[in-house]
Design an enzyme around this catalytic site. Structure first.
Site, mmCIF file in Angstrom:
data_model
loop_
_atom_site.group_PDB
_atom_site.id
_atom_site.type_symbol
_atom_site.label_atom_id
_atom_site.label_comp_id
_atom_site.label_asym_id
_atom_site.label_seq_id
_atom_site.Cartn_x
_atom_site.Cartn_y
_atom_site.Cartn_z
ATOM 1 N N HIS A 244 -1.299 -48.927 -30.199
ATOM 2 C CA HIS A 244 -1.333 -49.312 -28.791
ATOM 3 C C HIS A 244 -0.404 -48.510 -27.893
ATOM 4 O O HIS A 244 -0.439 -48.690 -26.677
ATOM 5 C CB HIS A 244 -0.956 -50.792 -28.653
ATOM 6 C CG HIS A 244 0.474 -51.071 -29.010
ATOM 7 N ND1 HIS A 244 1.502 -50.886 -28.121
ATOM 8 C CD2 HIS A 244 1.045 -51.485 -30.156
ATOM 9 C CE1 HIS A 244 2.644 -51.193 -28.723
ATOM 10 N NE2 HIS A 244 2.393 -51.552 -29.959
ATOM 11 N N HIS B 100 -6.060 -53.795 -30.478
ATOM 12 C CA HIS B 100 -5.223 -54.317 -29.382
ATOM 13 C C HIS B 100 -6.090 -54.502 -28.130
ATOM 14 O O HIS B 100 -7.007 -53.713 -27.875
ATOM 15 C CB HIS B 100 -4.106 -53.293 -29.135
ATOM 16 C CG HIS B 100 -2.987 -53.772 -28.266
ATOM 17 N ND1 HIS B 100 -3.136 -53.964 -26.916
ATOM 18 C CD2 HIS B 100 -1.692 -54.070 -28.538
ATOM 19 C CE1 HIS B 100 -1.975 -54.371 -26.389
ATOM 20 N NE2 HIS B 100 -1.085 -54.442 -27.369
HETATM 21 C C1 UD1 Z 1 3.151 -54.031 -24.294
HETATM 22 C C2 UD1 Z 1 4.557 -53.422 -24.168
HETATM 23 C C3 UD1 Z 1 4.929 -52.639 -25.421
HETATM 24 C C4 UD1 Z 1 4.723 -53.483 -26.668
HETATM 25 C C5 UD1 Z 1 3.294 -54.020 -26.680
HETATM 26 C C6 UD1 Z 1 3.087 -54.926 -27.866
HETATM 27 C C7 UD1 Z 1 5.402 -52.678 -21.970
HETATM 28 C C8 UD1 Z 1 5.348 -51.629 -20.941
HETATM 29 N N1 UD1 Z 1 4.570 -52.501 -23.040
HETATM 30 O O1 UD1 Z 1 2.212 -52.975 -24.294
HETATM 31 O O2 UD1 Z 1 6.288 -52.224 -25.347
HETATM 32 O O3 UD1 Z 1 4.954 -52.669 -27.799
HETATM 33 O O4 UD1 Z 1 3.062 -54.777 -25.493
HETATM 34 O O5 UD1 Z 1 1.744 -55.180 -28.112
HETATM 35 O O6 UD1 Z 1 6.117 -53.644 -21.851
HETATM 36 N N2 UD1 Z 1 -4.164 -57.450 -22.653
HETATM 37 C C9 UD1 Z 1 -5.014 -58.539 -22.719
HETATM 38 N N3 UD1 Z 1 -4.597 -59.654 -23.408
HETATM 39 C C10 UD1 Z 1 -3.405 -59.728 -24.043
HETATM 40 C C11 UD1 Z 1 -2.564 -58.611 -23.998
HETATM 41 C C12 UD1 Z 1 -2.941 -57.495 -23.286
HETATM 42 O O7 UD1 Z 1 -6.090 -58.521 -22.177
HETATM 43 O O8 UD1 Z 1 -3.102 -60.761 -24.648
HETATM 44 C C13 UD1 Z 1 -4.577 -56.268 -21.869
HETATM 45 C C14 UD1 Z 1 -4.524 -56.537 -20.351
HETATM 46 O O9 UD1 Z 1 -5.569 -55.830 -19.734
HETATM 47 C C15 UD1 Z 1 -3.159 -55.944 -19.957
HETATM 48 C C16 UD1 Z 1 -3.137 -54.736 -20.859
HETATM 49 O O10 UD1 Z 1 -3.678 -55.185 -22.109
HETATM 50 O O11 UD1 Z 1 -3.071 -55.631 -18.580
HETATM 51 C C17 UD1 Z 1 -1.795 -54.089 -21.039
HETATM 52 O O12 UD1 Z 1 -0.794 -55.032 -21.403
HETATM 53 P P1 UD1 Z 1 0.765 -54.582 -21.296
HETATM 54 O O13 UD1 Z 1 1.612 -55.672 -21.793
HETATM 55 O O14 UD1 Z 1 1.051 -54.036 -19.932
HETATM 56 O O15 UD1 Z 1 0.846 -53.322 -22.256
HETATM 57 P P2 UD1 Z 1 0.713 -53.213 -23.834
HETATM 58 O O16 UD1 Z 1 -0.015 -51.947 -24.124
HETATM 59 O O17 UD1 Z 1 0.169 -54.471 -24.372
HETATM 60 N N1 UDP Z 2 0.345 -58.448 -35.390
HETATM 61 C C1 UDP Z 2 -0.411 -59.617 -35.308
HETATM 62 N N2 UDP Z 2 -1.777 -59.491 -35.234
HETATM 63 C C2 UDP Z 2 -2.404 -58.295 -35.234
HETATM 64 C C3 UDP Z 2 -1.611 -57.121 -35.285
HETATM 65 C C4 UDP Z 2 -0.237 -57.237 -35.358
HETATM 66 O O1 UDP Z 2 0.121 -60.723 -35.317
HETATM 67 O O2 UDP Z 2 -3.645 -58.253 -35.176
HETATM 68 C C5 UDP Z 2 1.828 -58.582 -35.434
HETATM 69 C C6 UDP Z 2 2.543 -57.767 -36.486
HETATM 70 O O3 UDP Z 2 2.681 -58.496 -37.700
HETATM 71 C C7 UDP Z 2 3.896 -57.476 -35.839
HETATM 72 C C8 UDP Z 2 3.576 -57.462 -34.347
HETATM 73 O O4 UDP Z 2 2.308 -58.077 -34.192
HETATM 74 O O5 UDP Z 2 4.819 -58.527 -36.073
HETATM 75 C C9 UDP Z 2 3.553 -56.056 -33.810
HETATM 76 O O6 UDP Z 2 3.069 -56.064 -32.508
HETATM 77 P P1 UDP Z 2 2.637 -54.741 -31.744
HETATM 78 O O7 UDP Z 2 2.262 -53.681 -32.725
HETATM 79 O O8 UDP Z 2 1.615 -55.140 -30.739
HETATM 80 O O9 UDP Z 2 3.947 -54.358 -30.932
HETATM 81 P P2 UDP Z 2 5.255 -53.496 -31.283
HETATM 82 O O10 UDP Z 2 5.874 -54.080 -32.501
HETATM 83 O O11 UDP Z 2 4.818 -52.079 -31.466
HETATM 84 O O12 UDP Z 2 6.097 -53.644 -30.072
#
Ligand code: UD1
Ligand code: UDP
Length: 375
Positions: free
Chosen positions: A216, A249
């Protein structure tokens, strides 16, 4: 008088790593009044975690917007926290890691006058564009926070180099290990997640080596994901004896290339994000994990699973040193080469598969609570 705690988080990984701290603080309700605030920077992926850990937030800012941007998200978190901080007047605020929620909440909490505590403090790559924007987010939080809970001695020494006082830093281990312990107990004793795992068992082809993929990172959006998917497609096509399972994701910048480039390949299964216990179950079934995730790099060593990390840098050098993790970047041919080697070369595979525990013993939250109790 009880000490007033506000625990703030917003995304899936923050929730997984803060949930054990919430549960532990709730046990100490005689000493602490603890409230939980979610920015809901994530929605569905956050709610999955809250449900598993049975946490009902006291404040839900409900901020997530489709394909949100960093500017408005940052502004919305800071302004949205003002009334919450003014109403509850916490003594201590706890933020986690390096997301936009972390950075913006630490600023708002500092404005409120609360003491700010950083959980998972001191991780650094020393490259402010990798990971983007997380390296800057955690540096900002580090410079603001009053207390720093570092998962390892390496992360503590990064903070000391930034002239943060040693007395304000506690090496705790990573709360992700506390979460893993909580999860395995709940899954074993309550049979939690059985339905999802039963469905997963139908997806997993037990006759094949399972390659689990997640990804992601923002710096991989665009060409990075095209390279990653091109590599995965070739790996799947040249190795009919493997099965790739990829819980995708929900970020649209991930969903679009992944479904366009990988959907419909026989031995590639694209699935929705899994609940935490189901994902842990799948990690346990896997032969190899390919990811750009931070949290997965921490979980895999304690499960004895080799990990190829699709990034150029890591703030988690401990797992590389332990031999479980190799950085492969997002170059298509490098991903293919390293994956093929682990599929074919059992000696190399075995050397990467032994159990390591660089990230703690599952008692990080206890240490944090003892430290704060004595403040
Ligand atoms: C975010 C964090 C990143 C973290 C990651 C974990 C920032 C800038 N990024 O990235 O550090 O590693 O989360 O996964 O803080 N969305 C959904 N439903 C959800 C989640 C996300 O639809 O439950 C979609 C939405 O369109 C949202 C987009 O994903 O606007 C981006 O979400 P965002 O939290 O900004 O960025 P991540 O790539 O998820
Ligand atoms: N994880 C989860 N479901 C999934 C994929 C990952 O619960 O389908 C968990 C995983 O075990 C870990 C966390 O999500 O604890 C990692 O999240 P992510 O990779 O989104 O974020 P990051 O750790 O890179 O910030």
């Amino acid at each position: 008088m009880k000490k007033k705690n506000l625990i703030i988080f917003g995304t899936r990984p923050e929730a997984i790593k803060m949930a054990p701290l919430v549960k532990q603080f709730q046990k100490h309700h005689d000493v602490f009044e603890t409230r939980v605030c979610i920015t809901a920077q994530h929605r569905e992926m956050l709610d999955q975690v809250l449900e598993f850990f049975e946490i009902t937030p006291d404040y839900d800012m409900n901020l997530m917007k489709p394909n949100q941007n960093l500017y408005t998200l940052t502004a919305d978190i800071i302004t949205g926290l003002k009334p919450i901080l003014e109403e509850f007047k916490p003594d201590f605020v706890y933020v986690h890691g390096d997301t936009t929620t972390t950075m913006a909440s630490s600023i708002a909490s500092f404005y409120s006058g609360a003491k700010v505590c950083h959980v998972e403090a001191g991780l650094r790559t020393f490259n402010k564009r990798s990971p983007f924007p997380e390296e800057v987010n955690r540096s900002v939080a580090g410079s603001i926070c009053d207390y720093h809970f570092s998962p390892t001695t390496t992360s503590k020494s990064n903070l000391l180099k930034e002239n943060i006082s040693g007395e304000s830093i506690l090496v705790t281990g990573n709360t992700v290990i506390d979460a893993l312990h909580f999860s395995s107990k709940k899954v074993t004793y309550d049979n939690y997640g059985d339905d999802e795992i039963t469905i997963l068992k139908e997806v997993v082809d037990a006759s094949k080596k399972l390659v689990l993929v997640t990804g992601h990172r923002r710096e991989n959006h665009g060409q990075g994901f095209i390279n990653i998917c091109t590599a995965l497609k070739e790996i799947a096509e040249t190795n009919p004896n493997i099965q790739i399972i990829y819980p995708v994701h929900l970020n649209p910048n991930v969903q679009k290339p992944v479904y366009e480039l990988l959907d419909g390949i026989n031995n590639v299964k694209l699935i929705s994000p899994l609940s935490y216990p189901a994902f842990v179950w799948l990690m346990n079934q896997s032969y190899l994990i390919i990811t750009d995730s931070g949290g997965v790099q921490e979980e895999a060593p304690s499960l004895g699973k080799p990990v190829l990390v699709m990034r150029d840098t890591t703030e988690r050098p401990e797992a590389v040193e332990a031999g479980t993790v190799i950085l492969v970047g997002t170059n298509t041919s490098r991903i293919i080469k390293e994956t093929q080697e682990l599929i074919d070369n059992s000696k190399k595979y075995d050397s990467m598969s032994s159990l390591h525990n660089p990230y703690g013993d599952g008692k990080a939250c206890e240490r944090i609570i003892e430290f704060v109790s004595n403040l």
